[in-house]
Design a protein around this motif. Structure first.
Motif, mmCIF file in Angstrom:
data_model
loop_
_atom_site.group_PDB
_atom_site.id
_atom_site.type_symbol
_atom_site.label_atom_id
_atom_site.label_comp_id
_atom_site.label_asym_id
_atom_site.label_seq_id
_atom_site.Cartn_x
_atom_site.Cartn_y
_atom_site.Cartn_z
ATOM 1 N N SER A 1 0.827 -1.204 0.000
ATOM 2 C CA SER A 1 0.000 0.000 0.000
ATOM 3 C C SER A 1 0.862 1.256 0.000
ATOM 4 O O SER A 1 2.081 1.193 0.174
ATOM 5 C CB SER A 1 -0.912 -0.015 1.227
ATOM 6 O OG SER A 1 -1.861 1.008 1.162
ATOM 7 N N THR B 1 -1.864 7.143 0.522
ATOM 8 C CA THR B 1 -2.708 8.019 -0.293
ATOM 9 C C THR B 1 -4.167 7.639 -0.042
ATOM 10 O O THR B 1 -4.454 6.661 0.651
ATOM 11 C CB THR B 1 -2.401 7.835 -1.793
ATOM 12 O OG1 THR B 1 -2.758 6.498 -2.162
ATOM 13 C CG2 THR B 1 -0.932 8.095 -2.105
ATOM 14 N N ALA B 2 -5.057 8.386 -0.654
ATOM 15 C CA ALA B 2 -6.479 8.079 -0.500
ATOM 16 C C ALA B 2 -6.788 6.668 -1.014
ATOM 17 O O ALA B 2 -7.559 5.935 -0.393
ATOM 18 C CB ALA B 2 -7.325 9.104 -1.245
ATOM 19 N N ASN B 3 -6.194 6.280 -2.126
ATOM 20 C CA ASN B 3 -6.457 4.937 -2.649
ATOM 21 C C ASN B 3 -5.960 3.863 -1.695
ATOM 22 O O ASN B 3 -6.622 2.838 -1.508
ATOM 23 C CB ASN B 3 -5.827 4.758 -4.033
ATOM 24 C CG ASN B 3 -6.638 5.439 -5.099
ATOM 25 O OD1 ASN B 3 -7.837 5.638 -4.964
ATOM 26 N ND2 ASN B 3 -5.980 5.820 -6.172
ATOM 27 N N GLY B 4 -4.812 4.081 -1.087
ATOM 28 C CA GLY B 4 -4.321 3.124 -0.095
ATOM 29 C C GLY B 4 -5.269 3.027 1.091
ATOM 30 O O GLY B 4 -5.587 1.934 1.563
ATOM 31 N N GLN B 5 -5.749 4.154 1.563
ATOM 32 C CA GLN B 5 -6.665 4.158 2.708
ATOM 33 C C GLN B 5 -7.990 3.481 2.379
ATOM 34 O O GLN B 5 -8.564 2.780 3.221
ATOM 35 C CB GLN B 5 -6.904 5.593 3.188
ATOM 36 C CG GLN B 5 -5.688 6.220 3.825
ATOM 37 C CD GLN B 5 -5.199 5.435 5.022
ATOM 38 O OE1 GLN B 5 -5.968 5.070 5.901
ATOM 39 N NE2 GLN B 5 -3.907 5.157 5.053
ATOM 40 N N LYS B 6 -8.485 3.674 1.162
ATOM 41 C CA LYS B 6 -9.736 3.023 0.762
ATOM 42 C C LYS B 6 -9.622 1.506 0.872
ATOM 43 O O LYS B 6 -10.552 0.832 1.321
ATOM 44 C CB LYS B 6 -10.101 3.406 -0.670
ATOM 45 C CG LYS B 6 -10.532 4.833 -0.843
ATOM 46 C CD LYS B 6 -10.700 5.146 -2.329
ATOM 47 C CE LYS B 6 -10.779 6.623 -2.558
ATOM 48 N NZ LYS B 6 -10.816 6.946 -3.997
ATOM 49 N N VAL B 7 -8.499 0.968 0.455
ATOM 50 C CA VAL B 7 -8.299 -0.479 0.516
ATOM 51 C C VAL B 7 -8.208 -0.947 1.963
ATOM 52 O O VAL B 7 -8.802 -1.967 2.330
ATOM 53 C CB VAL B 7 -7.051 -0.890 -0.293
ATOM 54 C CG1 VAL B 7 -6.705 -2.344 -0.060
ATOM 55 C CG2 VAL B 7 -7.283 -0.625 -1.764
ATOM 56 N N LYS C 1 2.070 0.163 -10.021
ATOM 57 C CA LYS C 1 1.107 0.970 -9.272
ATOM 58 C C LYS C 1 0.708 0.256 -7.982
ATOM 59 O O LYS C 1 0.633 -0.957 -7.936
ATOM 60 C CB LYS C 1 -0.136 1.217 -10.126
ATOM 61 C CG LYS C 1 0.136 2.092 -11.348
ATOM 62 C CD LYS C 1 -1.026 2.150 -12.294
ATOM 63 C CE LYS C 1 -2.246 2.774 -11.679
ATOM 64 N NZ LYS C 1 -3.374 2.876 -12.614
ATOM 65 N N GLU D 1 -5.810 -2.907 -8.521
ATOM 66 C CA GLU D 1 -6.552 -1.650 -8.612
ATOM 67 C C GLU D 1 -7.406 -1.481 -7.350
ATOM 68 O O GLU D 1 -7.991 -2.444 -6.850
ATOM 69 C CB GLU D 1 -7.448 -1.634 -9.842
ATOM 70 C CG GLU D 1 -6.685 -1.604 -11.160
ATOM 71 C CD GLU D 1 -5.965 -0.286 -11.384
ATOM 72 O OE1 GLU D 1 -6.408 0.756 -10.850
ATOM 73 O OE2 GLU D 1 -4.948 -0.307 -12.095
ATOM 74 N N THR D 2 -7.513 -0.258 -6.879
ATOM 75 C CA THR D 2 -8.242 0.023 -5.642
ATOM 76 C C THR D 2 -9.660 -0.531 -5.669
ATOM 77 O O THR D 2 -10.070 -1.232 -4.741
ATOM 78 C CB THR D 2 -8.273 1.542 -5.386
ATOM 79 O OG1 THR D 2 -6.928 2.010 -5.306
ATOM 80 C CG2 THR D 2 -9.021 1.866 -4.106
ATOM 81 N N LEU D 3 -10.401 -0.235 -6.709
ATOM 82 C CA LEU D 3 -11.795 -0.673 -6.758
ATOM 83 C C LEU D 3 -11.913 -2.182 -6.928
ATOM 84 O O LEU D 3 -12.840 -2.795 -6.393
ATOM 85 C CB LEU D 3 -12.552 0.067 -7.858
ATOM 86 C CG LEU D 3 -12.744 1.562 -7.591
ATOM 87 C CD1 LEU D 3 -13.439 2.222 -8.761
ATOM 88 C CD2 LEU D 3 -13.498 1.800 -6.299
#
Length: 79
Positions: free
Chosen positions: A6, A9-15, A51, A70-72
Motif C-alpha cells: 500500500s 494516499t487516498a487509494n491506499g486508505q480506501k483499501v 502501481k 486496482e483500488t476498486l
C-alpha cells in the motif's frame, strides 16, 4: 492472510478500510514511492505497471492465489 502493498494516499486508505470492514485478515507493507520501491523487480512481478495498492490472497477463489492491483477491484473482492 491477505498481503497488501500500500501507499499513504487516498487509494491506499480506501483499501485498508474495505479489508477492515469486510473482516478479512490482512497485513500491509508500505511502499515508498519516493525511493522507487514500486519499480523493484519484486514489486513489478506483482504489478507490471508499478502501481499501488496491490493485494495478494494466497487462498483466492478455488484455493488458488489471486493478485489484484486496482483500488476498486480490491474493494470489490473484499466485499
Amino acid at each position: 492472510m491477505i498481503d497488501l502493498w500500500s501507499v499513504p494516499t487516498a487509494n491506499g486508505q480506501k483499501v485498508h478500510i474495505a479489508l477492515d470492514e469486510a473482516g478479512l485478515a490482512w497485513r500491509a507493507t508500505m511502499v515508498d514511492l519516493t525511493k522507487g520501491e514500486h519499480r523493484t523487480p519484486e514489486f513489478l512481478a506483482l504489478n507490471p505497471f508499478g502501481k499501488a495498492p496491490v493485494m495478494r490472497d494466497p487462498d483466492g477463489p478455488g484455493g488458488r492465489p489471486l493478485v489484484l492491483a486496482e483500488t476498486l477491484a480490491i474493494a470489490w473482492y473484499a466485499a
